[in-house]
Design an enzyme around this catalytic site. Structure first.
Site, short mmCIF file in Angstrom:
data_model
loop_
_atom_site.label_atom_id
_atom_site.label_comp_id
_atom_site.label_asym_id
_atom_site.label_seq_id
_atom_site.Cartn_x
_atom_site.Cartn_y
_atom_site.Cartn_z
N CYS A 162 0.83 -1.20 0.00
CA CYS A 162 0.00 0.00 0.00
C CYS A 162 0.87 1.25 0.00
O CYS A 162 2.10 1.19 0.10
CB CYS A 162 -0.91 -0.01 1.22
SG CYS A 162 -0.01 0.13 2.79
N ALA A 194 3.19 1.57 2.90
CA ALA A 194 4.39 0.73 2.75
C ALA A 194 5.41 1.42 1.86
O ALA A 194 6.62 1.36 2.12
CB ALA A 194 4.01 -0.63 2.17
N ARG A 253 13.06 -4.86 6.09
CA ARG A 253 13.78 -4.82 4.81
C ARG A 253 15.30 -4.88 4.97
O ARG A 253 16.03 -4.75 4.01
CB ARG A 253 13.40 -3.56 4.03
CG ARG A 253 11.94 -3.52 3.65
CD ARG A 253 11.67 -2.44 2.63
NE ARG A 253 12.06 -2.83 1.29
CZ ARG A 253 12.69 -2.02 0.45
NH1 ARG A 253 13.04 -0.81 0.82
NH2 ARG A 253 13.00 -2.43 -0.77
N HIS A 302 5.58 6.08 -2.66
CA HIS A 302 6.88 6.64 -3.04
C HIS A 302 6.71 8.09 -3.49
O HIS A 302 7.47 8.98 -3.07
CB HIS A 302 7.49 5.86 -4.21
CG HIS A 302 7.63 4.39 -3.98
ND1 HIS A 302 7.56 3.48 -5.02
CD2 HIS A 302 7.86 3.67 -2.86
CE1 HIS A 302 7.72 2.26 -4.54
NE2 HIS A 302 7.90 2.34 -3.23
#
Length: 478
Positions: free
Chosen positions: A58, A61, A92, A191
């Protein structure tokens, strides 16, 4: 290897299982690359179909997990219920240097832990209090970002107002990020939103502060490298060896101060184009800083990228680039002599996010391996145009592949290795298929740079040639 016609028939066969309307929509996202074309011919950046299993994330994220989270000296508040913060907590492997809990906070989880009363009465007062507590408990933090989760957008909290007030009170930047998960069709919008907040909240602050900066002709910034398994460090070593000065890293092992200093550099070097091209384009338009996408996966692309980067500078840098390439030649030759005979001719299918579905292809090719299928979770049209330079004729292309589609493609094409994400890992391992997790390198890495290529080659060999595969059989070999 399958031909163009055979792979097109495979797509039709897989789509035949769907209802007519679903098949018609998904057909636009599946294609076979034909040599000479300037596009892969698939639709992208569209909403996933209801009822299918997608690998996408999403907007939250994309912002918190990718762009902002790795900034190590800031505290990133997951503003909303605890689950989103927990799920994105240090998953990550964004390596960093510092003392966690004192001057770096990358592996810590900060959440406003929304309860029902916060949904009813709003969370602004809670957020205000949390920032006060953060400043008291962690006074060496470099600033705060507020990563909004879905309820914050649904109830209409004014996080921007809180950010402005608290920023004045504590004397540090508080950046509100409207990255509620329901926005957009994937993490890609997250982003973009995160980039926009850097544009609107970080750079204006840097301009007001006007901090002293000693410039050099060789100043560069690494943009879009999240230092997964130490990738950015491997890249930085090479850039510094050819004589460049790395002023900033975004955002793996990066700091807020580095981010603010970036408008002073001479060239932005962008690794993950998808997640950071927006801010790179903005810096080019506003500050006149050119940007360049580079690829440090595998010796062929490393040498090519070093030369392309060096061309942007003077003969001194260009000469040093050649020296560095020559310096690592024997190391590369030794790696290839050891691993290429063991991997030659092996086939790979890949499905990941970001840049990997194209950037990692040359590293496989350097080892003599062949990519027979590749696709992205959340690509845009320009990603698929860039991909044409990396894939061969008849390569199967799939955008936002459903779990069903990917499994069926693998069963039919029978690759020797599947390279995808953690959601797919155990599905294919249960099929007795060698698998490498390409989001965070399966707890290995780095894979960037010459040193990273040695680890990449070893890991592919371990995955493919492990004797354990002789104890089980793939379904189509039974």
């Amino acid at each position: 290897m399958a031909t163009v016609e055979e792979n097109k028939k495979l797509i039709k066969d897989v789509l035949a299982t769907y209802p007519e309307k679903t098949a018609k929509k998904r057909e636009k996202h599946l294609n076979v690359y034909e040599e000479g074309k300037d596009d892969c011919g698939v639709k992208s950046n569209k909403q996933s179909l209801p009822g299918v299993m997608t690998t996408r994330g999403c907007a939250y994220a994309g912002s918190k997990g990718v762009v902002w989270g790795p900034i190590k000296d800031m505290i990133h508040i997951s503003h909303g219920p605890v689950g989103c913060g927990y799920y994105s907590w240090s998953g990550r492997r964004n390596y960093y240097i510092g003392t966690t809990g004192v001057d770096t906070f990358g592996t810590m989880n900060f959440t406003s832990d929304f309860q029902e009363r916060d949904i009813v009465f709003g969370g602004d007062k809670k957020l205000n209090k949390i920032i006060d507590e953060i400043e008291e408990l962690f006074p060496l933090n470099g600033g705060v970002s507020v990563q909004s989760e879905c309820p914050v957008g649904l109830i209409g909290d004014d996080i921007e107002s809180v950010a402005r007030v608290k920023s004045k009170e504590i004397g540090k930047s508080v950046v509100p990020v409207r990255c509620e998960g329901f926005r957009g069709v994937s993490q890609s919008l997250g982003h973009h939103i995160a980039n926009d907040m850097i544009r609107d909240w970080v750079f204006p602050t840097a301009e007001k502060e006007n901090a002293p900066f000693e410039s050099s002709p060789y100043d560069v910034a690494i943009i879009g490298d999240y230092n997964i398994g130490g990738d950015a460090w491997s890249s930085r070593i090479l850039l510094e060896e050819i004589g460049l000065r790395v002023v900033a890293q975004w955002s793996g092992d990066g700091t807020f101060t580095e981010m603010k200093a970036t408008p002073n550099v001479k060239l932005n070097l962008i690794h993950c184009y998808r997640s950071m091209n927006y801010i790179s384009r903005h810096m080019e338009e506003k500050y006149g800083i050119p940007w360049l996408e580079y690829n440090f996966f595998g010796p062929t692309k490393i040498a090519e990228s070093l030369r392309t980067i060096a061309e942007r500078f003077d003969e001194t840098i260009q000469a040093k680039a050649e020296e560095v390439i020559k310096k690592y030649q024997k190391q590369c030759d030794d790696i290839l002599a050891k691993y290429r005979p063991r991997l030659e001719g092996k086939t790979v299918m890949m499905m990941v996010g970001g840049l990997r579905p194209r950037h990692v292809v040359p590293a496989f090719q350097d080892l003599g391996m062949k990519m027979i299928g590749t696709g992205y979770e959340f690509a845009h049209g320009d990603d698929y145009k860039r991909t044409t330079k990396y894939v061969d004729d008849a390569t199967l292309i799939y955008d936002d592949a459903t779990a069903y589609e990917f499994e069926e493609f693998v069963k039919e094409l029978k690759p020797d290795l599947v390279a995808s994400g953690v959601k797919e890992k155990y599905v294919f391992q249960k099929m007795a298929l060698p698998f490498r997790q390409m989001h965070s390198w399966d707890y290995s890495g780095p894979y960037h740079g010459y040193d990273g290529f040695a680890i990449f080659a070893r890991d592919m060999d371990l995955a493919l040639n492990s004797p354990t595969w002789g104890l089980v059989g793939t379904p189509w070999n039974k």
